[in-house]
Design a protein around this motif. Structure first.
Motif, PDB file in Angstrom:
ATOM      1  N   TYR A  95      27.108 -22.823   4.625  1.00 39.88           N
ATOM      2  CA  TYR A  95      25.794 -22.530   5.185  1.00 39.88           C
ATOM      3  C   TYR A  95      25.921 -21.754   6.501  1.00 39.88           C
ATOM      4  CZ  TYR A  95      21.220 -23.359   7.318  1.00 39.88           C
ATOM      5  OH  TYR A  95      20.012 -23.203   7.924  1.00 39.88           O
ATOM      6  N   LEU A  96      25.115 -20.734   6.652  1.00 36.72           N
ATOM      7  CA  LEU A  96      25.075 -19.792   7.779  1.00 36.72           C
ATOM      8  C   LEU A  96      26.184 -18.755   7.718  1.00 36.72           C
ATOM      9  CD1 LEU A  96      23.994 -21.919  10.881  1.00 36.72           C
ATOM     10  CD2 LEU A  96      22.570 -20.548   9.340  1.00 36.72           C
ATOM     11  N   GLU A  97      27.121 -18.907   6.790  1.00 37.16           N
ATOM     12  CA  GLU A  97      28.115 -17.855   6.557  1.00 37.16           C
ATOM     13  C   GLU A  97      27.636 -16.876   5.499  1.00 37.16           C
ATOM     14  OE1 GLU A  97      32.064 -20.631   7.456  1.00 37.16           O
ATOM     15  OE2 GLU A  97      31.671 -19.892   5.428  1.00 37.16           O
ATOM     16  N   VAL A  98      26.717 -17.319   4.651  1.00 30.74           N
ATOM     17  CA  VAL A  98      26.203 -16.494   3.562  1.00 30.74           C
ATOM     18  C   VAL A  98      24.958 -15.754   4.049  1.00 30.74           C
ATOM     19  CG1 VAL A  98      25.280 -16.513   1.213  1.00 30.74           C
ATOM     20  CG2 VAL A  98      27.088 -18.127   1.866  1.00 30.74           C
ATOM     21  N   PRO A  99      24.853 -14.457   3.825  1.00 32.58           N
ATOM     22  CA  PRO A  99      23.657 -13.714   4.245  1.00 32.58           C
ATOM     23  C   PRO A  99      22.385 -14.313   3.633  1.00 32.58           C
ATOM     24  CG  PRO A  99      25.395 -12.190   3.611  1.00 32.58           C
ATOM     25  CD  PRO A  99      25.867 -13.568   3.236  1.00 32.58           C
ATOM     26  N   ALA A 101      19.762 -12.921   2.583  1.00 31.92           N
ATOM     27  CA  ALA A 101      19.321 -12.206   1.379  1.00 31.92           C
ATOM     28  C   ALA A 101      19.998 -12.754   0.131  1.00 31.92           C
ATOM     29  CB  ALA A 101      19.600 -10.713   1.524  1.00 31.92           C
ATOM     30  N   ASP A 102      21.286 -13.116   0.256  1.00 33.97           N
ATOM     31  CA  ASP A 102      22.006 -13.666  -0.893  1.00 33.97           C
ATOM     32  C   ASP A 102      21.517 -15.072  -1.237  1.00 33.97           C
ATOM     33  OD1 ASP A 102      23.442 -11.340  -0.905  1.00 33.97           O
ATOM     34  OD2 ASP A 102      25.230 -12.188   0.041  1.00 33.97           O
ATOM     35  N   GLU A 103      21.197 -15.854  -0.214  1.00 35.56           N
ATOM     36  CA  GLU A 103      20.663 -17.198  -0.451  1.00 35.56           C
ATOM     37  C   GLU A 103      19.317 -17.114  -1.178  1.00 35.56           C
ATOM     38  OE1 GLU A 103      22.725 -19.572  -0.015  1.00 35.56           O
ATOM     39  OE2 GLU A 103      22.961 -20.163   2.085  1.00 35.56           O
ATOM     40  N   LEU A 104      18.470 -16.185  -0.752  1.00 37.10           N
ATOM     41  CA  LEU A 104      17.159 -16.041  -1.380  1.00 37.10           C
ATOM     42  C   LEU A 104      17.284 -15.515  -2.809  1.00 37.10           C
ATOM     43  CD1 LEU A 104      15.143 -14.597   1.637  1.00 37.10           C
ATOM     44  CD2 LEU A 104      14.952 -16.886   0.647  1.00 37.10           C
ATOM     45  N   THR A 105      18.246 -14.651  -3.034  1.00 38.80           N
ATOM     46  CA  THR A 105      18.482 -14.175  -4.402  1.00 38.80           C
ATOM     47  C   THR A 105      18.902 -15.319  -5.303  1.00 38.80           C
ATOM     48  OG1 THR A 105      19.083 -11.960  -3.637  1.00 38.80           O
ATOM     49  CG2 THR A 105      19.841 -12.600  -5.823  1.00 38.80           C
ATOM     50  N   MET A 106      19.729 -16.219  -4.769  1.00 40.36           N
ATOM     51  CA  MET A 106      20.147 -17.376  -5.557  1.00 40.36           C
ATOM     52  C   MET A 106      18.941 -18.229  -5.946  1.00 40.36           C
ATOM     53  SD  MET A 106      22.952 -20.336  -4.697  1.00 40.36           S
ATOM     54  CE  MET A 106      24.316 -19.262  -5.158  1.00 40.36           C
ATOM     55  N   LEU A 107      18.042 -18.479  -5.011  1.00 39.00           N
ATOM     56  CA  LEU A 107      16.846 -19.256  -5.332  1.00 39.00           C
ATOM     57  C   LEU A 107      15.975 -18.541  -6.353  1.00 39.00           C
ATOM     58  CD1 LEU A 107      15.861 -20.602  -1.789  1.00 39.00           C
ATOM     59  CD2 LEU A 107      17.025 -21.818  -3.638  1.00 39.00           C
ATOM     60  N   LYS A 108      15.927 -17.211  -6.280  1.00 44.14           N
ATOM     61  CA  LYS A 108      15.154 -16.425  -7.244  1.00 44.14           C
ATOM     62  C   LYS A 108      15.699 -16.641  -8.657  1.00 44.14           C
ATOM     63  CE  LYS A 108      12.160 -12.846  -7.792  1.00 44.14           C
ATOM     64  NZ  LYS A 108      10.794 -12.773  -7.221  1.00 44.14           N
ATOM     65  N   GLY A 146      25.104 -27.217   0.392  1.00 43.36           N
ATOM     66  CA  GLY A 146      24.854 -25.814   0.141  1.00 43.36           C
ATOM     67  C   GLY A 146      23.663 -25.515  -0.742  1.00 43.36           C
ATOM     68  N   THR A 147      23.272 -24.245  -0.732  1.00 46.29           N
ATOM     69  CA  THR A 147      22.133 -23.785  -1.511  1.00 46.29           C
ATOM     70  C   THR A 147      22.400 -23.881  -3.003  1.00 46.29           C
ATOM     71  OG1 THR A 147      21.554 -22.274   0.276  1.00 46.29           O
ATOM     72  CG2 THR A 147      20.566 -21.831  -1.863  1.00 46.29           C
ATOM     73  N   TYR A 148      23.653 -23.659  -3.409  1.00 47.80           N
ATOM     74  CA  TYR A 148      23.973 -23.752  -4.841  1.00 47.80           C
ATOM     75  C   TYR A 148      23.654 -25.148  -5.366  1.00 47.80           C
ATOM     76  CZ  TYR A 148      26.325 -23.443  -9.304  1.00 47.80           C
ATOM     77  OH  TYR A 148      26.590 -23.455 -10.647  1.00 47.80           O
ATOM     78  N   GLY A 149      24.195 -26.167  -4.715  1.00 49.17           N
ATOM     79  CA  GLY A 149      23.937 -27.536  -5.163  1.00 49.17           C
ATOM     80  C   GLY A 149      22.467 -27.885  -5.089  1.00 49.17           C
ATOM     81  N   ALA A 150      21.784 -27.441  -4.036  1.00 48.99           N
ATOM     82  CA  ALA A 150      20.356 -27.725  -3.898  1.00 48.99           C
ATOM     83  C   ALA A 150      19.554 -27.073  -5.007  1.00 48.99           C
ATOM     84  CB  ALA A 150      19.869 -27.240  -2.536  1.00 48.99           C
ATOM     85  N   SER A 151      19.898 -25.828  -5.353  1.00 51.90           N
ATOM     86  CA  SER A 151      19.163 -25.143  -6.416  1.00 51.90           C
ATOM     87  C   SER A 151      19.399 -25.804  -7.761  1.00 51.90           C
ATOM     88  CB  SER A 151      19.556 -23.665  -6.467  1.00 51.90           C
ATOM     89  OG  SER A 151      20.896 -23.479  -6.884  1.00 51.90           O
ATOM     90  N   LYS A 152      20.613 -26.275  -8.001  1.00 53.26           N
ATOM     91  CA  LYS A 152      20.898 -26.939  -9.273  1.00 53.26           C
ATOM     92  C   LYS A 152      20.267 -28.337  -9.325  1.00 53.26           C
ATOM     93  CE  LYS A 152      23.179 -23.626 -11.245  1.00 53.26           C
ATOM     94  NZ  LYS A 152      22.605 -22.902 -12.392  1.00 53.26           N
ATOM     95  N   ALA A 153      20.146 -28.990  -8.165  1.00 56.96           N
ATOM     96  CA  ALA A 153      19.416 -30.263  -8.129  1.00 56.96           C
ATOM     97  C   ALA A 153      17.958 -30.030  -8.494  1.00 56.96           C
ATOM     98  CB  ALA A 153      19.525 -30.894  -6.738  1.00 56.96           C
ATOM     99  N   TRP A 154      17.391 -28.932  -8.031  1.00 60.03           N
ATOM    100  CA  TRP A 154      16.020 -28.591  -8.404  1.00 60.03           C
ATOM    101  C   TRP A 154      15.905 -28.399  -9.917  1.00 60.03           C
ATOM    102  CZ3 TRP A 154      13.665 -24.737 -11.061  1.00 60.03           C
ATOM    103  CH2 TRP A 154      12.268 -24.705 -11.006  1.00 60.03           C
ATOM    104  N   VAL A 155      16.880 -27.708 -10.508  1.00 62.29           N
ATOM    105  CA  VAL A 155      16.861 -27.483 -11.957  1.00 62.29           C
ATOM    106  C   VAL A 155      16.836 -28.817 -12.708  1.00 62.29           C
ATOM    107  CG1 VAL A 155      18.163 -26.587 -13.935  1.00 62.29           C
ATOM    108  CG2 VAL A 155      17.966 -25.217 -11.851  1.00 62.29           C
TER     109      VAL A 155
END
Length: 257
Positions: A95-99, A101-108, A146-155
């Motif tokens: 977290y905070l190392e990833v741009p 824009a890339d985090e938002l693309t992952m959520l998209k 991280g955003t990856y785990g959070a997005s997959k938890a949402w799924v």
């Protein structure tokens, strides 16, 4: 003959789903960004299994790409009976190392596209009284990092909630949570996997076989392989602060697709 639509179809778990479903006699709609790879895959599956394999080039990080797949899923004359939301990617770094824009693309891709495509598919499935959706998540859904785990938890949460709401309609929804799978996923993301023990790696074709069995049994959550079932059980019992340390030692993500 039934039709299945698979996103992220040209590699990894998506390609394994395509092979399995074609072998089972399903017509396919193959979705990915690379037109050449899609055409080659479609031709191979058609020649080998004598099924129809249509190609849909779409980038699910873009609104027009999602809209194109939504349009195919809502076709009434050639309905889709099974949707596999598999498209996804990982970001290298904490977290905070990833741009941003890339985090938002992952959520998209991981959240918005899954929501929109699942909704487009299940509306027609409910009207017809049959159909299925597999949303590919990850065991990372059970790890607070991280955003990856959070997005997959949402799924996982979205899929299980939608499955409850559609209970009795004839439509099955299932979140698939693999661990490490031998695909090109990690290489594309530039992630090192040398510290991952050999026992943690899964075969994509065996994973898909287990997932299809779980879907046929009406499960809303599938964690293929006894090793990962045990691991997820332990993760659910472990204190949250301990899990943060675990993921720091084993790498940023567990991941499938």
């Amino acid at each position: 003959m039934t039709t299945a639509l698979i996103t992220g179809a040209t590699a990894g778990i998506g390609a394994a789903f395509a092979r399995r479903l074609a072998a089972d006699g399903h017509n396919l709609v193959l979705v990915a960004r690379n037109a050449e790879r899609l055409r080659e895959q479609a031709a191979e599956l058609h020649d080998r299994h004598r099924i129809e394999a249509d190609v849909l080039v779409a980038d699910l990080s873009q609104d027009d790409g999602i809209a194109a797949v939504e349009a195919r899923l809502t076709e009434r004359t050639h309905p889709v009976d099974l949707l596999v939301n598999n498209a996804g990617f990982g970001n290298k770094g904490q977290y905070l190392e990833v741009p941003m824009a890339d985090e938002l693309t992952m959520l998209k891709v991981h959240c918005e596209a899954v929501l929109r495509l699942t909704s487009a598919a299940t509306a027609g499935m409910r009207d017809r009284g049959r159909g299925g959706v597999v949303n590919v998540a990850s065991v990372a859904a059970f790890v607070p990092r991280g955003t990856y785990g959070a997005s997959k938890a949402w799924v996982v949460q979205f899929t299980q909630g939608a499955a409850r709401d559609l209970a009795g309609s004839g439509v099955r929804l299932m979140a698939l949570c693999p661990g490490f799978v031998r695909t090109e996923f990690h290489e594309r993301a530039g992630m090192e996997t040398g510290n991952v023990p050999g026992w943690m790696w899964l075969d994509a074709d065996k994973l898909v076989a287990a997932a299809m069995k779980d879907l046929s049994q009406g499960k809303s959550l599938s964690v293929p392989d006894p090793r990962y079932k045990t691991l997820v059980g332990l993760l659910r019992l472990a204190p949250r602060n301990a899990l943060g340390g675990l993921t720091s030692r084993t790498g940023r993500r567990y991941g499938p697709n």
